[in-house]
Design an enzyme around this catalytic site. Sequence first.
Site, PDB file in Angstrom:
ATOM      1  N   ASP A   1       0.867  -1.184   0.000  1.00 11.76           N
ATOM      2  CA  ASP A   1       0.000   0.000   0.000  1.00 11.76           C
ATOM      3  C   ASP A   1       0.894   1.221   0.000  1.00 11.76           C
ATOM      4  O   ASP A   1       2.082   1.124  -0.325  1.00 11.76           O
ATOM      5  CB  ASP A   1      -0.882  -0.046   1.253  1.00 11.76           C
ATOM      6  CG  ASP A   1      -2.213   0.657   1.078  1.00 11.76           C
ATOM      7  OD1 ASP A   1      -2.192   1.876   0.867  1.00 11.76           O
ATOM      8  OD2 ASP A   1      -3.260  -0.003   1.156  1.00 11.76           O
TER       9      ASP A   1
ATOM     10  N   HIS B   1      -3.673   6.077   3.340  1.00 18.24           N
ATOM     11  CA  HIS B   1      -4.352   4.820   3.057  1.00 18.24           C
ATOM     12  C   HIS B   1      -3.666   3.639   3.732  1.00 18.24           C
ATOM     13  O   HIS B   1      -4.296   2.830   4.418  1.00 18.24           O
ATOM     14  CB  HIS B   1      -4.395   4.622   1.541  1.00 18.24           C
ATOM     15  CG  HIS B   1      -5.291   3.524   1.088  1.00 18.24           C
ATOM     16  ND1 HIS B   1      -4.880   2.211   1.002  1.00 18.24           N
ATOM     17  CD2 HIS B   1      -6.589   3.535   0.677  1.00 18.24           C
ATOM     18  CE1 HIS B   1      -5.873   1.459   0.556  1.00 18.24           C
ATOM     19  NE2 HIS B   1      -6.923   2.235   0.347  1.00 18.24           N
TER      20      HIS B   1
ATOM     21  N   SER C   1     -11.380  -1.685   0.289  1.00 21.97           N
ATOM     22  CA  SER C   1     -10.070  -1.637   0.939  1.00 21.97           C
ATOM     23  C   SER C   1     -10.187  -2.044   2.395  1.00 21.97           C
ATOM     24  O   SER C   1      -9.439  -2.893   2.894  1.00 21.97           O
ATOM     25  CB  SER C   1      -9.484  -0.225   0.861  1.00 21.97           C
ATOM     26  OG  SER C   1      -8.879   0.016  -0.367  1.00 21.97           O
TER      27      SER C   1
END
Length: 383
Positions: A54, A88, A262
């Site tokens: 990520d 994120h 996600s």
Amino acid sequence: MLTAVRTLAAALLVFAGPAADPVRDQQQWVLDALNVEQAWTLTKGAGVTVAVVDSAVDREVKELQGRVSAGPDMTSGVANQEVPPGRHGTAMAGLIAGSGEGDGLIGIAPQARILSLPLVVDDEPVNGVPPLEDQQSAAETPLARALRYAANHGAQVVSMSIGSYGPLRSEREAVSYALGKGVVLVAAVGNDGQTNYAKENGTSYWSFPAGYSGVIGVAATDKQGKRAVFSSDNLSVLVSAPGVGVPVVKRKSGYELSEGTSSAAALVSGVVALIKSRYPSLPPEQVAQALAASARGRPAAGYDDQTGYGVVDAAAALNAAERLTSVQRSVVPGKEHFGQGEDSPVPTRPGPDPLRLWLYGGGVLLALVTFCGAIIVLNQRKE
């Protein structure tokens, strides 16, 4: 032309502002939906490392301090390049392994460790990634490098809340390599459920790496356990997990609500960490089997391409994993390859069967006698 650009923040995670109530209260429905607290009576993920492919994880977040290791920047392969933490990746790591420090957010596997493998910088697609047709000939993509690095550096689980619309050979090979090393791979299936293509065709584009064989593809559900309207629907979906209004940690400090597959994939990665902590030798395909066989809210047909086999149940998955590990696969030494029991009859020697020969000869003799008798009778009538 579809491209192989890796996307995440806008495509797979939408942040909806800060939570109004204490974060533990906000996340209780998520823990209940996954039946996590019952699973914690058996394990909290100790001894397991989850690789988060990520944006880089912020190691200063209180819930993650002291439990995050940083790998090299997978976009460049430069080992010493400093990568700034991303929103994120930090949020996903917290969902997996947040410690709950200071009444903060607690992850599904709060005693697991995180290996941060930066694939996207500053939560934006990697600059300069060429179109799909150019990447087909690439020796190795950033994701392929990340999977091999994770498999070679102690990760038992890889969480991938990322996606693109094209399969690549180097990634397929890296997926096979990681699976062969016993690493469980989990990925978000994407948020294309409301695209024009999905509405017109009744199915969504496949997203990769979720679409690769052996990867556990995760769809998103709402608080009622129903498929989130944005969640992609296709046969890459194996199971589902909460993906609407899920609290996550922010960089440095604080919390906000997330929405997307996600979050669902990160939550399932945490459940997988619990399974691998309790049953470290369980191979990836049996981990997937345990998740699917024990899921809640199974569709009427047993499976569909919206929620897969249902919403993951952490405690039930641990029980299913225990049953799978109890299956004996003993190899019996010596000549007893097939276990105890009476020996089968010794096979007859090859060649003619005497009994059949006698029967055949007798039949021929009888036919000859009959034929000769008939000739004699006919001659006597002529005289």
